[in-house]
Design a protein around this motif. Sequence first.
Motif, PDB file in Angstrom:
ATOM      1  N   TYR A   4       8.852 -12.278   9.237  1.00 46.19           N
ATOM      2  CA  TYR A   4       8.177 -11.730  10.405  1.00 46.19           C
ATOM      3  C   TYR A   4       8.085 -10.220  10.210  1.00 46.19           C
ATOM      4  CZ  TYR A   4       9.355 -16.244  12.492  1.00 46.19           C
ATOM      5  OH  TYR A   4       9.489 -17.589  12.739  1.00 46.19           O
ATOM      6  N   ALA A   5       6.853  -9.716  10.145  1.00 47.67           N
ATOM      7  CA  ALA A   5       6.660  -8.280   9.934  1.00 47.67           C
ATOM      8  C   ALA A   5       6.604  -7.562  11.278  1.00 47.67           C
ATOM      9  CB  ALA A   5       5.365  -8.047   9.159  1.00 47.67           C
ATOM     10  N   ALA A   6       7.209  -6.390  11.301  1.00 49.70           N
ATOM     11  CA  ALA A   6       7.182  -5.565  12.517  1.00 49.70           C
ATOM     12  C   ALA A   6       6.714  -4.176  12.106  1.00 49.70           C
ATOM     13  CB  ALA A   6       8.577  -5.492  13.129  1.00 49.70           C
ATOM     14  N   LYS A   7       6.070  -3.481  13.043  1.00 50.42           N
ATOM     15  CA  LYS A   7       5.522  -2.184  12.611  1.00 50.42           C
ATOM     16  C   LYS A   7       6.614  -1.126  12.435  1.00 50.42           C
ATOM     17  CE  LYS A   7       3.750  -0.227  17.017  1.00 50.42           C
ATOM     18  NZ  LYS A   7       4.392  -1.147  17.974  1.00 50.42           N
ATOM     19  N   ASP A   8       7.650  -1.197  13.228  1.00 48.47           N
ATOM     20  CA  ASP A   8       8.691  -0.174  13.126  1.00 48.47           C
ATOM     21  C   ASP A   8      10.036  -0.744  13.598  1.00 48.47           C
ATOM     22  OD1 ASP A   8       8.415  -0.385  15.853  1.00 48.47           O
ATOM     23  OD2 ASP A   8       7.376   1.525  16.098  1.00 48.47           O
ATOM     24  N   TYR A   9      11.046   0.126  13.636  1.00 48.39           N
ATOM     25  CA  TYR A   9      12.399  -0.319  13.989  1.00 48.39           C
ATOM     26  C   TYR A   9      12.435  -0.967  15.369  1.00 48.39           C
ATOM     27  CZ  TYR A   9      17.354  -0.255  15.097  1.00 48.39           C
ATOM     28  OH  TYR A   9      18.618  -0.627  15.477  1.00 48.39           O
ATOM     29  N   GLU A  10      11.723  -0.363  16.317  1.00 45.66           N
ATOM     30  CA  GLU A  10      11.740  -0.886  17.689  1.00 45.66           C
ATOM     31  C   GLU A  10      11.203  -2.310  17.741  1.00 45.66           C
ATOM     32  OE1 GLU A  10      12.882  -0.568  20.751  1.00 45.66           O
ATOM     33  OE2 GLU A  10      14.087   0.888  19.670  1.00 45.66           O
ATOM     34  N   GLU A  11      10.052  -2.499  17.081  1.00 40.98           N
ATOM     35  CA  GLU A  11       9.443  -3.842  17.124  1.00 40.98           C
ATOM     36  C   GLU A  11      10.318  -4.845  16.371  1.00 40.98           C
ATOM     37  OE1 GLU A  11       4.999  -4.185  16.899  1.00 40.98           O
ATOM     38  OE2 GLU A  11       5.497  -5.577  15.280  1.00 40.98           O
ATOM     39  N   MET A  12      10.915  -4.402  15.254  1.00 39.04           N
ATOM     40  CA  MET A  12      11.826  -5.280  14.509  1.00 39.04           C
ATOM     41  C   MET A  12      13.002  -5.713  15.393  1.00 39.04           C
ATOM     42  SD  MET A  12      14.618  -4.365  11.698  1.00 39.04           S
ATOM     43  CE  MET A  12      15.554  -3.827  13.098  1.00 39.04           C
ATOM     44  N   SER A  13      13.546  -4.734  16.121  1.00 34.22           N
ATOM     45  CA  SER A  13      14.705  -5.029  16.968  1.00 34.22           C
ATOM     46  C   SER A  13      14.350  -6.060  18.035  1.00 34.22           C
ATOM     47  CB  SER A  13      15.189  -3.748  17.656  1.00 34.22           C
ATOM     48  OG  SER A  13      15.578  -2.809  16.689  1.00 34.22           O
ATOM     49  N   LYS A  14      13.173  -5.900  18.623  1.00 32.16           N
ATOM     50  CA  LYS A  14      12.779  -6.819  19.697  1.00 32.16           C
ATOM     51  C   LYS A  14      12.528  -8.228  19.153  1.00 32.16           C
ATOM     52  CE  LYS A  14      10.068  -7.104  23.850  1.00 32.16           C
ATOM     53  NZ  LYS A  14       9.111  -6.492  24.742  1.00 32.16           N
TER      54      LYS A  14
END
Length: 247
Positions: A4-14
């Motif tokens: 699952y790709a996330a744009k940044d740390y915040e999105e990864m965390s969520k």
Amino acid sequence: MIIYAAKDYEEMSKKAAQIMAAQITLKPNSVLGLATGSTPVGMYRHLTEWNHAGELDFSQVSSVNLDEYRGLSGENDQSYRYFMNTNLFDHVNIDKARTFVPDGLAEDADAACADYNEIICSMGGIDMQLLGIGGNGHIGFNEPADAFAQGTHIVDLTESTIQANARFFESMDDVPKQAITMGVGNIMSADKILLVASGEAKAEALYNSLYGPVTPQVPASILQFHKNVMIVADEAALRIIREKGLI
Ligand code: PGA
């Protein structure tokens, strides 16, 4: 393996928090394998918020952590027990008596390791194991080695890890020289694995682990043999995998 790709740390965390929250919702008495480090902090914050909002219940959850420094008590602010209390356990309605972290103060190290394997076993195994990844591909304190360690064991910290940790302690003498960690076998026995990675410093380790040869020199590479691995990583950590067109 699902990435699952996330744009940044915040999105990864969520996203990572949503996966763990789904696990707890679907199985309220889940046994969670938990991890310390900077990467899961944002994820633990989301889980805490959802717990406060009444959306996520930890009352039946049990947990086992990956590792602990030897020689530090749970009150020491550098211990992983302290990290878990302050980043998650103190803030949610988990029963702390059902949260386990290896005993850093045990005099008989071999007995402490055997006890920890027994704790995991008596809980019926781990439903979802959370992992960070080291820049060298380590998982827990399983550092690059000539063989994969099966069970919970004592590790001598590498000189570079001791040096890197020194900034948190008053003197070099106070820096732990050993840790107690779940083995790769304990980790691989989990039903599901959730690996989180953020930042450019993890890009090479992530690529090598997921697409390189399976070798104890890159401990996380063993995850290629696990049947249910979810990786949540931000674009910086995915850079090489992206450049090679693998996702
Ligand atoms: P980090 O550590 O989350 O602080 O980057 C991960 C690890 O070394 O396992």
